[in-house]
Design a protein around this motif. Sequence first.
Motif, PDB file in Angstrom:
ATOM      1  N   UNK A   9       0.831  -1.199   0.000  1.00 29.20           N
ATOM      2  CA  UNK A   9       0.000   0.000   0.000  1.00 29.20           C
ATOM      3  C   UNK A   9       0.869   1.254   0.000  1.00 29.20           C
ATOM      4  N   UNK A  10       0.450   2.242  -0.786  1.00 24.34           N
ATOM      5  CA  UNK A  10       1.070   3.555  -0.755  1.00 24.34           C
ATOM      6  C   UNK A  10       0.101   4.560  -0.164  1.00 24.34           C
ATOM      7  N   UNK A  11       0.520   5.298   0.870  1.00 20.81           N
ATOM      8  CA  UNK A  11      -0.326   6.292   1.527  1.00 20.81           C
ATOM      9  C   UNK A  11       0.253   7.677   1.249  1.00 20.81           C
ATOM     10  N   UNK A  12      -0.588   8.579   0.752  1.00 20.28           N
ATOM     11  CA  UNK A  12      -0.145   9.920   0.369  1.00 20.28           C
ATOM     12  C   UNK A  12      -1.081  10.941   1.019  1.00 20.28           C
ATOM     13  N   UNK A  13      -0.524  11.764   1.919  1.00 21.48           N
ATOM     14  CA  UNK A  13      -1.327  12.716   2.673  1.00 21.48           C
ATOM     15  C   UNK A  13      -1.058  14.143   2.214  1.00 21.48           C
ATOM     16  N   UNK A  14      -2.085  14.817   1.716  1.00 18.76           N
ATOM     17  CA  UNK A  14      -2.011  16.263   1.507  1.00 18.76           C
ATOM     18  C   UNK A  14      -2.287  16.871   2.881  1.00 18.76           C
ATOM     19  N   UNK A  15      -1.225  17.065   3.639  1.00 17.72           N
ATOM     20  CA  UNK A  15      -1.376  17.329   5.068  1.00 17.72           C
ATOM     21  C   UNK A  15      -2.088  18.645   5.346  1.00 17.72           C
ATOM     22  N   UNK A  16      -1.735  19.703   4.607  1.00 16.47           N
ATOM     23  CA  UNK A  16      -2.414  20.989   4.789  1.00 16.47           C
ATOM     24  C   UNK A  16      -3.916  20.835   4.593  1.00 16.47           C
ATOM     25  N   UNK A  17      -4.285  20.117   3.562  1.00 12.74           N
ATOM     26  CA  UNK A  17      -5.700  19.937   3.242  1.00 12.74           C
ATOM     27  C   UNK A  17      -6.463  19.337   4.413  1.00 12.74           C
ATOM     28  N   UNK A  73       3.873   8.977   2.632  1.00 11.45           N
ATOM     29  CA  UNK A  73       4.420  10.316   2.426  1.00 11.45           C
ATOM     30  C   UNK A  73       3.386  11.365   2.835  1.00 11.45           C
ATOM     31  N   UNK A  74       3.870  12.433   3.475  1.00  9.72           N
ATOM     32  CA  UNK A  74       3.008  13.546   3.859  1.00  9.72           C
ATOM     33  C   UNK A  74       3.617  14.834   3.311  1.00  9.72           C
ATOM     34  N   UNK A  75       2.782  15.656   2.692  1.00  7.20           N
ATOM     35  CA  UNK A  75       3.242  16.846   1.976  1.00  7.20           C
ATOM     36  C   UNK A  75       2.767  18.105   2.680  1.00  7.20           C
ATOM     37  N   UNK A  76       3.716  18.977   3.041  1.00  2.15           N
ATOM     38  CA  UNK A  76       3.368  20.221   3.732  1.00  2.15           C
ATOM     39  C   UNK A  76       4.623  21.072   3.876  1.00  2.15           C
ATOM     40  N   UNK A  77       4.421  22.299   4.332  1.00  2.00           N
ATOM     41  CA  UNK A  77       5.544  23.136   4.758  1.00  2.00           C
ATOM     42  C   UNK A  77       5.779  22.828   6.231  1.00  2.00           C
ATOM     43  N   UNK A  78       6.770  21.991   6.499  1.00  2.00           N
ATOM     44  CA  UNK A  78       6.988  21.511   7.862  1.00  2.00           C
ATOM     45  C   UNK A  78       7.663  22.539   8.757  1.00  2.00           C
ATOM     46  N   UNK A  79       8.024  23.702   8.188  1.00  2.00           N
ATOM     47  CA  UNK A  79       8.563  24.780   9.017  1.00  2.00           C
ATOM     48  C   UNK A  79       7.444  25.599   9.653  1.00  2.00           C
ATOM     49  N   UNK A  80       6.209  25.474   9.142  1.00  2.00           N
ATOM     50  CA  UNK A  80       5.071  26.188   9.716  1.00  2.00           C
ATOM     51  C   UNK A  80       4.687  25.547  11.043  1.00  2.00           C
ATOM     52  N   UNK A  81       4.480  26.346  12.083  1.00  2.00           N
ATOM     53  CA  UNK A  81       4.167  25.787  13.411  1.00  2.00           C
ATOM     54  C   UNK A  81       2.994  24.826  13.410  1.00  2.00           C
ATOM     55  N   UNK A 134      -5.333   7.896  -0.808  1.00  2.00           N
ATOM     56  CA  UNK A 134      -5.225   9.348  -0.934  1.00  2.00           C
ATOM     57  C   UNK A 134      -5.932  10.004   0.248  1.00  2.00           C
ATOM     58  N   UNK A 135      -5.178  10.725   1.052  1.00  2.00           N
ATOM     59  CA  UNK A 135      -5.758  11.426   2.194  1.00  2.00           C
ATOM     60  C   UNK A 135      -5.831  12.896   1.797  1.00  2.00           C
ATOM     61  N   UNK A 136      -6.961  13.292   1.253  1.00  2.00           N
ATOM     62  CA  UNK A 136      -7.129  14.628   0.688  1.00  2.00           C
ATOM     63  C   UNK A 136      -8.587  14.828   0.340  1.00  2.00           C
ATOM     64  N   UNK A 137      -8.931  16.054  -0.062  1.00  2.00           N
ATOM     65  CA  UNK A 137     -10.308  16.307  -0.466  1.00  2.00           C
ATOM     66  C   UNK A 137     -10.426  17.180  -1.685  1.00  2.00           C
ATOM     67  N   UNK A 138      -9.293  17.618  -2.206  1.00  2.00           N
ATOM     68  CA  UNK A 138      -9.261  18.567  -3.314  1.00  2.00           C
ATOM     69  C   UNK A 138      -9.690  17.898  -4.624  1.00  2.00           C
ATOM     70  N   UNK A 139     -10.508  18.582  -5.398  1.00  2.00           N
ATOM     71  CA  UNK A 139     -10.944  18.048  -6.690  1.00  2.00           C
ATOM     72  C   UNK A 139      -9.795  17.923  -7.686  1.00  2.00           C
TER      73      UNK A 139
END
Length: 300
Positions: A9-17, A73-81, A134-139
């Motif tokens: 399984x591949x898990x991909x998180x649009x973390x900000x979303x 994998x999780x995608x975000x700006x990890x420098x943001x608090x 896919x952990x996201x909700x964007x069209x």
Amino acid sequence: MAEPSDGRVGVYLDFDNVVISRYDQLFGRGDFYRDNARRSETDTAKQRLEEARVDIGAILDYATSFGTLAVTKAYADWSAPVNANYRSQLVNRAVDLVQLFPVTSGGKNGADIRLAVDVLDDLFRFDDLSTVVLVAGDSDYIALAQRSRKLGRTVIGIGVAGATSRALMAACDEFIDYDALPGVEPHAPAPRRAEKTAPAVEPEPAVEEPVEPDAEAPESSTPEGATALLLRALRVVESRGDDDWASNSQLKNQMLRIDPTFNEKTLGFSTFTKFLDSRTDVIRVKKDAAPNGPRVQTKR
């Protein structure tokens, strides 16, 4: 639902979303930006972020029901608090943190493009990657889900209720609301309210909110919609089989093919069998059937 397996399984998180959608689900559409929660400098924002904390463990635990987690994998700006608070939790679960620096003044980081490129790259490199979560909700992810399915992979979607594109749900083989994950305490969506007056200090502009204003609740989330879906699926199963009776697994799989958002638990039933037992006004249920044997037919 998709059957558990020994696949990879591949898990991909649009973390900000997910983080923004969860925040807005609890406190009101657009409040993440109005509260300037990305920087989380105020006590109010910090308290709200804690209340809206996303349970990463629940997401990953659910993903393991489809096989071994080969890619996470999780995608975000990890420098943001707001995101940095999750780093240790993610690292402890062996999640690869993909750093995306904002490329616009509004904070847009291009997560959808990078995530989509990585998914397709992984699918072409790893033939044994059988399931994409896919952990996201964007069209914007609709085309990715469709392409992944064309490549023969099973696509599972996880998103926050009220903040996920209806078309994205339909593009997945199966979709589940974050609130319906085992171990997650569900919350009712915040009531819609009038727009707030502009604050003295302009908040961070919302260049791209993950919440889609016109997102509709899936029809199968209502008792009437679920009954209609059940009958549609049962008619299809009956038309293709030699037996007048359908098994639970046949029926549920067909319901999910028609509407990947169906989940009996959102209707208050702990099992699919209990859901069927509640619909005996429109279907017949054979009580003495063998386990997973033919037991359901349309009431004629």
